[in-house]
Motif scaffolding. Sequence first.
Motif, PDB file in Angstrom:
ATOM      1  N   MET A   1     -10.897   3.072   2.688  1.00 54.85           N
ATOM      2  CA  MET A   1     -11.431   2.593   1.418  1.00 54.85           C
ATOM      3  C   MET A   1     -11.850   3.759   0.530  1.00 54.85           C
ATOM      4  SD  MET A   1     -13.725  -0.696   2.619  1.00 54.85           S
ATOM      5  CE  MET A   1     -14.125  -1.176   0.935  1.00 54.85           C
ATOM      6  N   ALA A   2     -12.444   4.786   1.145  1.00 53.74           N
ATOM      7  CA  ALA A   2     -12.881   5.947   0.371  1.00 53.74           C
ATOM      8  C   ALA A   2     -11.681   6.675  -0.243  1.00 53.74           C
ATOM      9  CB  ALA A   2     -13.682   6.890   1.261  1.00 53.74           C
ATOM     10  N   MET A   3     -10.572   6.738   0.475  1.00 55.32           N
ATOM     11  CA  MET A   3      -9.377   7.404  -0.050  1.00 55.32           C
ATOM     12  C   MET A   3      -8.821   6.650  -1.255  1.00 55.32           C
ATOM     13  SD  MET A   3      -7.508   8.451   3.546  1.00 55.32           S
ATOM     14  CE  MET A   3      -6.196   9.428   2.793  1.00 55.32           C
TER      15      MET A   3
ATOM     16  N   GLN B   1       0.818  -1.213   0.000  1.00 61.18           N
ATOM     17  CA  GLN B   1       0.000   0.000   0.000  1.00 61.18           C
ATOM     18  C   GLN B   1       0.854   1.267   0.000  1.00 61.18           C
ATOM     19  OE1 GLN B   1      -2.638  -0.692   3.390  1.00 61.18           O
ATOM     20  NE2 GLN B   1      -4.289  -1.283   2.003  1.00 61.18           N
ATOM     21  N   ARG B   2       1.944   1.277   0.779  1.00 59.07           N
ATOM     22  CA  ARG B   2       2.789   2.465   0.775  1.00 59.07           C
ATOM     23  C   ARG B   2       3.480   2.621  -0.584  1.00 59.07           C
ATOM     24  NH1 ARG B   2       3.354   4.029   6.249  1.00 59.07           N
ATOM     25  NH2 ARG B   2       1.336   3.439   7.134  1.00 59.07           N
ATOM     26  N   GLY B   3       3.920   1.515  -1.158  1.00 59.37           N
ATOM     27  CA  GLY B   3       4.541   1.591  -2.476  1.00 59.37           C
ATOM     28  C   GLY B   3       3.563   2.051  -3.534  1.00 59.37           C
ATOM     29  N   LEU B   4       2.331   1.544  -3.476  1.00 55.34           N
ATOM     30  CA  LEU B   4       1.313   1.944  -4.451  1.00 55.34           C
ATOM     31  C   LEU B   4       0.976   3.421  -4.293  1.00 55.34           C
ATOM     32  CD1 LEU B   4      -0.580   0.865  -6.698  1.00 55.34           C
ATOM     33  CD2 LEU B   4      -2.313   0.550  -4.909  1.00 55.34           C
TER      34      LEU B   4
ATOM     35  N   ALA C   1      -7.171  20.636 -10.778  1.00 55.28           N
ATOM     36  CA  ALA C   1      -7.705  20.287  -9.464  1.00 55.28           C
ATOM     37  C   ALA C   1      -7.710  18.772  -9.254  1.00 55.28           C
ATOM     38  CB  ALA C   1      -9.124  20.850  -9.320  1.00 55.28           C
ATOM     39  N   VAL C   2      -8.097  18.028 -10.287  1.00 56.44           N
ATOM     40  CA  VAL C   2      -8.095  16.567 -10.188  1.00 56.44           C
ATOM     41  C   VAL C   2      -6.684  16.047  -9.938  1.00 56.44           C
ATOM     42  CG1 VAL C   2      -8.373  14.455 -11.554  1.00 56.44           C
ATOM     43  CG2 VAL C   2     -10.197  16.170 -11.527  1.00 56.44           C
ATOM     44  N   ALA C   3      -5.716  16.549 -10.708  1.00 62.39           N
ATOM     45  CA  ALA C   3      -4.348  16.061 -10.575  1.00 62.39           C
ATOM     46  C   ALA C   3      -3.771  16.369  -9.196  1.00 62.39           C
ATOM     47  CB  ALA C   3      -3.469  16.657 -11.673  1.00 62.39           C
ATOM     48  N   TRP C   4      -3.959  17.574  -8.723  1.00 57.43           N
ATOM     49  CA  TRP C   4      -3.366  17.935  -7.434  1.00 57.43           C
ATOM     50  C   TRP C   4      -4.131  17.338  -6.260  1.00 57.43           C
ATOM     51  CZ3 TRP C   4       1.413  19.141  -7.069  1.00 57.43           C
ATOM     52  CH2 TRP C   4       2.057  19.779  -8.122  1.00 57.43           C
ATOM     53  N   THR C   5      -5.422  17.066  -6.436  1.00 55.57           N
ATOM     54  CA  THR C   5      -6.144  16.312  -5.415  1.00 55.57           C
ATOM     55  C   THR C   5      -5.563  14.909  -5.300  1.00 55.57           C
ATOM     56  OG1 THR C   5      -8.193  17.555  -5.763  1.00 55.57           O
ATOM     57  CG2 THR C   5      -8.389  15.401  -4.715  1.00 55.57           C
ATOM     58  N   GLY C   6      -5.272  14.301  -6.461  1.00 56.65           N
ATOM     59  CA  GLY C   6      -4.640  12.991  -6.450  1.00 56.65           C
ATOM     60  C   GLY C   6      -3.288  13.012  -5.760  1.00 56.65           C
ATOM     61  N   VAL C   7      -2.514  14.057  -5.996  1.00 54.83           N
ATOM     62  CA  VAL C   7      -1.218  14.197  -5.325  1.00 54.83           C
ATOM     63  C   VAL C   7      -1.413  14.256  -3.806  1.00 54.83           C
ATOM     64  CG1 VAL C   7       0.728  15.767  -4.952  1.00 54.83           C
ATOM     65  CG2 VAL C   7      -0.046  15.276  -7.277  1.00 54.83           C
ATOM     66  N   ALA C   8      -2.371  15.061  -3.360  1.00 54.71           N
ATOM     67  CA  ALA C   8      -2.583  15.249  -1.919  1.00 54.71           C
ATOM     68  C   ALA C   8      -3.047  13.963  -1.245  1.00 54.71           C
ATOM     69  CB  ALA C   8      -3.602  16.370  -1.700  1.00 54.71           C
TER      70      ALA C   8
ATOM     71  N   LEU D   1       0.580   7.720   1.661  1.00 51.28           N
ATOM     72  CA  LEU D   1       1.994   7.387   1.805  1.00 51.28           C
ATOM     73  C   LEU D   1       2.484   7.701   3.211  1.00 51.28           C
ATOM     74  CD1 LEU D   1       4.658   6.467   0.512  1.00 51.28           C
ATOM     75  CD2 LEU D   1       4.985   8.803  -0.306  1.00 51.28           C
ATOM     76  N   ALA D   2       1.951   8.754   3.815  1.00 51.78           N
ATOM     77  CA  ALA D   2       2.350   9.151   5.166  1.00 51.78           C
ATOM     78  C   ALA D   2       1.688   8.306   6.245  1.00 51.78           C
ATOM     79  CB  ALA D   2       2.019  10.621   5.385  1.00 51.78           C
ATOM     80  N   GLY D   3       0.737   7.423   5.872  1.00 48.03           N
ATOM     81  CA  GLY D   3       0.115   6.532   6.842  1.00 48.03           C
ATOM     82  C   GLY D   3      -1.241   6.962   7.339  1.00 48.03           C
ATOM     83  N   VAL D   4      -1.825   7.998   6.728  1.00 46.63           N
ATOM     84  CA  VAL D   4      -3.138   8.455   7.178  1.00 46.63           C
ATOM     85  C   VAL D   4      -4.178   7.348   7.013  1.00 46.63           C
ATOM     86  CG1 VAL D   4      -5.008  10.104   6.711  1.00 46.63           C
ATOM     87  CG2 VAL D   4      -2.626  10.871   6.723  1.00 46.63           C
ATOM     88  N   GLY D   5      -4.041   6.533   5.967  1.00 49.04           N
ATOM     89  CA  GLY D   5      -5.010   5.461   5.747  1.00 49.04           C
ATOM     90  C   GLY D   5      -5.089   4.469   6.877  1.00 49.04           C
TER      91      GLY D   5
END
Length: 477
Positions: free
Chosen positions: A100-102, A17-20, A74-81, A87-91
């Motif tokens: 799952m929603a993220m 998941q972190r790699g993805l 907006a779509v691209a930068w939302t995806g980045v965020a 990646l930081a572990g918020v999930g």
Amino acid sequence: MDWFSAPEYWWSRLLFQRGLAAVYLLAFLVAANQFRALLGEHGLTPAPRFLAHTPWRRAPSLFHLRYSDGLFTAVAWTGVAVSAALLAGVGDAVPVWAAMAMWLLLWLLYLSIVNVGQVWYAFGWESLLLEAGFLAIFLGNARVGPPIVMLWLLRWLLFRLEFGAGLIKLRGDRCWRDLTCLYYHHETQPMPGPLSWWFHHLPRPLHRAEVAANHFTQLVVPFGLFLPQPVASVSAGLIIVTQLWLVASGNFSWLNWMAIILAASALDLSAPLGTGAAGTGPGWYQVLVLAAAALLIGLSYRPARNLVSRHQLMNSSFDPLRLVNTYGAFGSVTKVRHEIVIEGTDDPDPGAHTLWREYAFKGKPGDPRRLPPQIAPYHLRLDWLMWFAAMSPLYAHPWLLALLGRLLAGDRPVLRLLRADPFPGKPPVYVRALLYRYRFSTVAERRATGAWWHRTLVEEFLPPVALRHSVRSPEGP
């Protein structure tokens, strides 16, 4: 291990998941940085024009509701965020439904980009990211054990990726069967890396050994993924080592890293690291996981049949959502490298003594003295398409003519895709495209000249054109 989850794969899921999330982050960054020049309202192949002639059922995308360059940004930068948060572990810090929603949001946003991406997104690793991204939705987070059925579907995806690539080689170019393809591949691959020159000059017996090892890793090792541990972990480890070798030898966007991430999900790391949460999660979660698994198993029929077909398709999707796909690469290997070199001049009446200045690209070969750069896992979409265009003018239609027009107009978004603008103050009056044959310099040539490449002019690919002229299609080589 209970009937639903496998807590011994808790760390493996974490690595996957972190790699993805890292790959998603990179993919959205690529989109944010390059879309305006390639797909924007005034891009080389504008997305609005594509959407006007493509029904939603053929290319599901949020942009069917409305397209604007601002919305794409907006779509691209939302995806980045969101990718950065995962990646930081918020999930792992939120409830299962929120995680799952993220993951679902990332999949929907990137699917929307890929399905309007046209030729710029016609790469196998786009579908690979989407298929793996869909599976990630149902893998849960740190509060539940990894669902067994989803772990098996990840192995099934890795199996199709590796075994499909192996079969397409055996069914394709004869050089794969006589073990000689690597005599050429390191030199003629789409975008060589900083070590490719050295790989190319390895002894030929070692090249043959490389091909034989590749066949073993792609045609035999993947079956071990479905065997009990530790065989599955050993098989995954061999795939990881092979993919790291490919990472070192060339630039293949995030393809190799996706294979590594998928292989990590098959590693049993419970002995050295222990296990994580063993819960199966709430009932609704189990129902969703099993329903998604049933859907994916049903959709696997055509990709599985494709593997055994004599007319095996490579890098194809059988549904517009790209849920279960077929993969493969380099069924044929180019033996001679051609490159299109674009030049411009500010001479209003070009002739035999006109000074032409060359446009430099960020990744693809140009200046023979420039060491091929390390680009991957970043993806330079224009550079890759230039490689295809050099093989056939069919691959250059219609975007190459549009590219020349943008250079003549001094279009800033397009110029930002290049490494250097030879006309920083004022656009050129004329541009042209020349076709060169490139080969790696020999060891002696490299020592004498410092050049990594030797190039020879083949012919004029496109004659000089100016904005006031109508630009005709290239005749090609």
